[in-house]
Design a protein around this motif. Structure first.
Motif, mmCIF file in Angstrom:
data_model
loop_
_atom_site.group_PDB
_atom_site.id
_atom_site.type_symbol
_atom_site.label_atom_id
_atom_site.label_comp_id
_atom_site.label_asym_id
_atom_site.label_seq_id
_atom_site.Cartn_x
_atom_site.Cartn_y
_atom_site.Cartn_z
ATOM 1 N N ALA A 193 0.377 -1.726 0.451
ATOM 2 C CA ALA A 193 -0.229 0.248 0.124
ATOM 3 C C ALA A 193 0.798 2.094 0.234
ATOM 4 O O ALA A 193 0.641 2.016 -0.638
ATOM 5 C CB ALA A 193 -0.787 -0.079 1.569
ATOM 6 N N TYR A 194 2.041 0.871 0.438
ATOM 7 C CA TYR A 194 2.811 2.481 0.907
ATOM 8 C C TYR A 194 3.347 2.520 -0.574
ATOM 9 O O TYR A 194 3.367 3.508 -0.791
ATOM 10 C CB TYR A 194 3.834 2.200 1.763
ATOM 11 N N GLU A 195 4.375 1.389 -1.444
ATOM 12 C CA GLU A 195 4.544 1.808 -2.506
ATOM 13 C C GLU A 195 3.453 2.038 -3.917
ATOM 14 O O GLU A 195 3.243 2.537 -4.456
ATOM 15 C CB GLU A 195 5.257 0.267 -2.902
ATOM 16 N N ALA A 196 2.706 1.747 -3.167
ATOM 17 C CA ALA A 196 1.774 2.024 -4.325
ATOM 18 C C ALA A 196 0.762 3.601 -4.323
ATOM 19 O O ALA A 196 0.292 4.162 -5.057
ATOM 20 C CB ALA A 196 0.022 1.347 -4.125
ATOM 21 N N SER A 197 1.349 4.115 -3.443
ATOM 22 C CA SER A 197 1.168 5.038 -2.655
ATOM 23 C C SER A 197 2.057 6.211 -3.295
ATOM 24 O O SER A 197 1.830 7.683 -2.724
ATOM 25 C CB SER A 197 0.407 5.389 -1.301
ATOM 26 N N GLN A 198 3.324 5.405 -3.334
ATOM 27 C CA GLN A 198 4.276 6.359 -3.650
ATOM 28 C C GLN A 198 4.823 7.296 -2.787
ATOM 29 O O GLN A 198 4.923 8.301 -2.626
ATOM 30 C CB GLN A 198 3.883 7.179 -4.943
ATOM 31 N N ASP B 281 12.370 18.081 5.594
ATOM 32 C CA ASP B 281 13.243 18.022 3.432
ATOM 33 C C ASP B 281 11.938 16.904 4.189
ATOM 34 O O ASP B 281 11.128 16.365 2.808
ATOM 35 C CB ASP B 281 14.147 18.033 3.237
ATOM 36 N N GLY B 282 11.181 16.826 4.755
ATOM 37 C CA GLY B 282 10.851 15.073 5.068
ATOM 38 C C GLY B 282 9.999 14.674 6.399
ATOM 39 O O GLY B 282 9.915 15.866 7.636
ATOM 40 N N LEU B 283 9.723 13.777 6.231
ATOM 41 C CA LEU B 283 8.874 13.427 7.524
ATOM 42 C C LEU B 283 8.937 12.239 7.638
ATOM 43 O O LEU B 283 8.283 11.260 7.170
ATOM 44 C CB LEU B 283 7.242 13.883 6.867
ATOM 45 N N LEU B 284 8.960 11.643 8.642
ATOM 46 C CA LEU B 284 8.591 9.993 8.981
ATOM 47 C C LEU B 284 7.767 10.064 10.387
ATOM 48 O O LEU B 284 7.099 10.349 11.089
ATOM 49 C CB LEU B 284 10.386 9.669 10.331
ATOM 50 N N VAL B 285 6.530 9.136 9.705
ATOM 51 C CA VAL B 285 5.640 8.710 9.846
ATOM 52 C C VAL B 285 4.448 6.931 10.424
ATOM 53 O O VAL B 285 5.011 6.473 9.316
ATOM 54 C CB VAL B 285 3.531 9.443 9.234
ATOM 55 N N GLY B 286 4.293 7.061 11.723
ATOM 56 C CA GLY B 286 4.343 6.046 12.247
ATOM 57 C C GLY B 286 3.064 5.481 11.883
ATOM 58 O O GLY B 286 2.328 4.913 11.580
ATOM 59 N N GLU B 287 2.639 5.650 13.484
ATOM 60 C CA GLU B 287 0.812 5.840 14.471
ATOM 61 C C GLU B 287 -0.341 6.296 13.432
ATOM 62 O O GLU B 287 -0.991 5.214 12.786
ATOM 63 C CB GLU B 287 1.382 6.356 14.813
ATOM 64 N N ALA B 288 0.010 6.875 12.521
ATOM 65 C CA ALA B 288 -1.004 7.272 11.780
ATOM 66 C C ALA B 288 -0.617 6.027 11.101
ATOM 67 O O ALA B 288 -2.699 6.608 10.014
ATOM 68 C CB ALA B 288 -0.765 9.291 11.567
ATOM 69 N N PHE B 289 0.412 6.517 9.952
ATOM 70 C CA PHE B 289 -0.558 5.370 8.785
ATOM 71 C C PHE B 289 -0.530 4.120 9.354
ATOM 72 O O PHE B 289 -1.583 3.014 8.809
ATOM 73 C CB PHE B 289 0.741 6.005 7.639
ATOM 74 N N MET B 290 -0.125 3.138 11.040
ATOM 75 C CA MET B 290 -0.582 2.076 10.717
ATOM 76 C C MET B 290 -2.546 1.627 11.304
ATOM 77 O O MET B 290 -2.824 1.255 11.004
ATOM 78 C CB MET B 290 0.147 1.473 12.433
ATOM 79 N N LYS B 291 -2.774 3.265 11.605
ATOM 80 C CA LYS B 291 -3.978 2.991 12.029
ATOM 81 C C LYS B 291 -5.306 3.831 11.183
ATOM 82 O O LYS B 291 -6.019 3.679 11.097
ATOM 83 C CB LYS B 291 -4.183 4.185 13.432
ATOM 84 N N THR B 292 -4.288 4.171 9.748
ATOM 85 C CA THR B 292 -5.666 5.059 9.301
ATOM 86 C C THR B 292 -6.334 3.811 8.359
ATOM 87 O O THR B 292 -5.676 2.229 7.926
ATOM 88 C CB THR B 292 -5.007 5.803 7.918
ATOM 89 N N ASP B 293 -7.290 4.036 7.459
ATOM 90 C CA ASP B 293 -8.190 2.595 6.744
ATOM 91 C C ASP B 293 -7.548 3.127 5.276
ATOM 92 O O ASP B 293 -7.780 2.292 4.745
ATOM 93 C CB ASP B 293 -9.711 2.879 6.995
ATOM 94 N N SER B 294 -7.090 4.380 5.277
ATOM 95 C CA SER B 294 -6.746 4.025 4.081
ATOM 96 C C SER B 294 -5.362 5.032 3.697
ATOM 97 O O SER B 294 -5.205 6.034 3.422
ATOM 98 C CB SER B 294 -8.117 5.243 2.887
#
Ligand SMILES: O=C(O)c1ccccc1NCC(=O)[C@H](O)[C@H](O)COP(=O)(O)O
Length: 260
Positions: free
Chosen positions: A73-78, A231-244
């Motif tokens: 899903a991460y790769e498909a979302s680029q 220059d960038g963000l590192l995001v864990g929990e928000a991605f792990m808990k999202t429905d999309s």
């Protein structure tokens, strides 16, 4: 004793076992996707999306943890890069997860762990990472230099992480090209995006690329650190808990021009 101290103690106990298993293995001379090049190349602020089943501060984040589906899903979302927790004892991650993810996707991978010994860097290289994390809070300056050299030897990029002024002072003359500012105090778990706002100018002035790590949940969080110049963000929990993943990736995407 804080959790961070316990994590480091646990690593130290496991080093002999890992040396026995990995010391004689050769790291193949493979061409790795460059983590730093991907961050530089991105026209949007880089998004490093994390695969993390659980954490000491939040417990289990994903009951039906399916790391390969998340990676796809991460790769498909680029997303720009993917961070994979490889710590077993405190995050329920592991090197087999990094290995399987690296077989599945071409997106550059960060081995997210608490590295205190060169053997862990060899393990990251053997299991498909493009980048390793070095945490200034748990390493002396000389160790940071030594471990960065080991990563260079294996063709791995290094993300060095700081949380406060003292840690920046420790690393500022070491010319690390990629610096993460962790908004989470790893001893107390307190999270504040102010940490990024306070340190970003000094780090940027050194010429390093800057990543804001932890505690990013909303578009306004992203805009706050973007406007501060990261220059960038590192995001864990928000991605792990999202429905999309795709919707959240869109919501977190901002052009680099938004930076100061
Ligand atoms: O996440 C924790 O509880 C934690 C505790 C002790 C040491 C490290 C910890 N997390 C590592 C990280 O920094 C995060 O996984 C990463 O930056 C993503 O943070 P978030 O978006 O808040 O999940």
């Amino acid at each position: 004793m804080t959790i961070l101290t316990k994590i480091v103690e646990d690593k130290a106990k496991r080093i002999p076992e890992w040396k026995e298993k990995y010391e004689d293995l050769e790291v193949p001379n493979v061409k790795r996707a460059s983590f730093i090049a991907a961050i530089k190349k991105s026209s949007d602020l880089a998004i490093i999306a994390e695969i993390k089943k659980a954490s000491p501060s939040k417990g289990v984040l994903s009951e039906n943890f399916a790391p390969l589906k998340i990676a796809e899903a991460y790769e498909a979302s680029q997303v720009t890069c993917i961070s994979v927790l490889t710590d077993e004892a405190f995050f329920q991650g592991g090197f087999p997860i990094l290995d399987a993810v690296s077989d599945k996707v071409a997106t550059p991978l960060l081995c997210k762990d608490f590295i205190i010994d060169p053997i862990q860097i060899k393990m990251a290289a053997l299991h498909g990472a493009s980048c390793i994390l070095l945490i200034a809070a748990i390493l002396e300056k000389e160790e940071l230099v030594q471990l960065k050299n080991v990563a260079d030897k294996y063709g791995l990029d290094t993300l060095v992480e700081i949380h406060n002024e003292d840690e920046w002072e420790k690393i500022k003359d070491l010319s690390f090209p990629l610096v993460g500012i962790n908004n989470r105090n790893l001893h107390t778990f307190e999270v504040s995006l102010t940490t990024t706002l306070e340190l970003v100018d000094a780090v940027k002035y050194s010429g390093a690329l800057v990543i804001s790590e932890s505690g990013i949940f909303t578009r306004s969080d992203v805009e706050l650190v973007a406007k501060a110049g990261v220059d960038g963000l590192l995001v864990g929990e928000a991605f792990m808990k999202t429905d999309s993943v795709a919707t959240l990736k869109e919501e977190f995407s901002v052009r680099k021009e938004l930076r100061v």
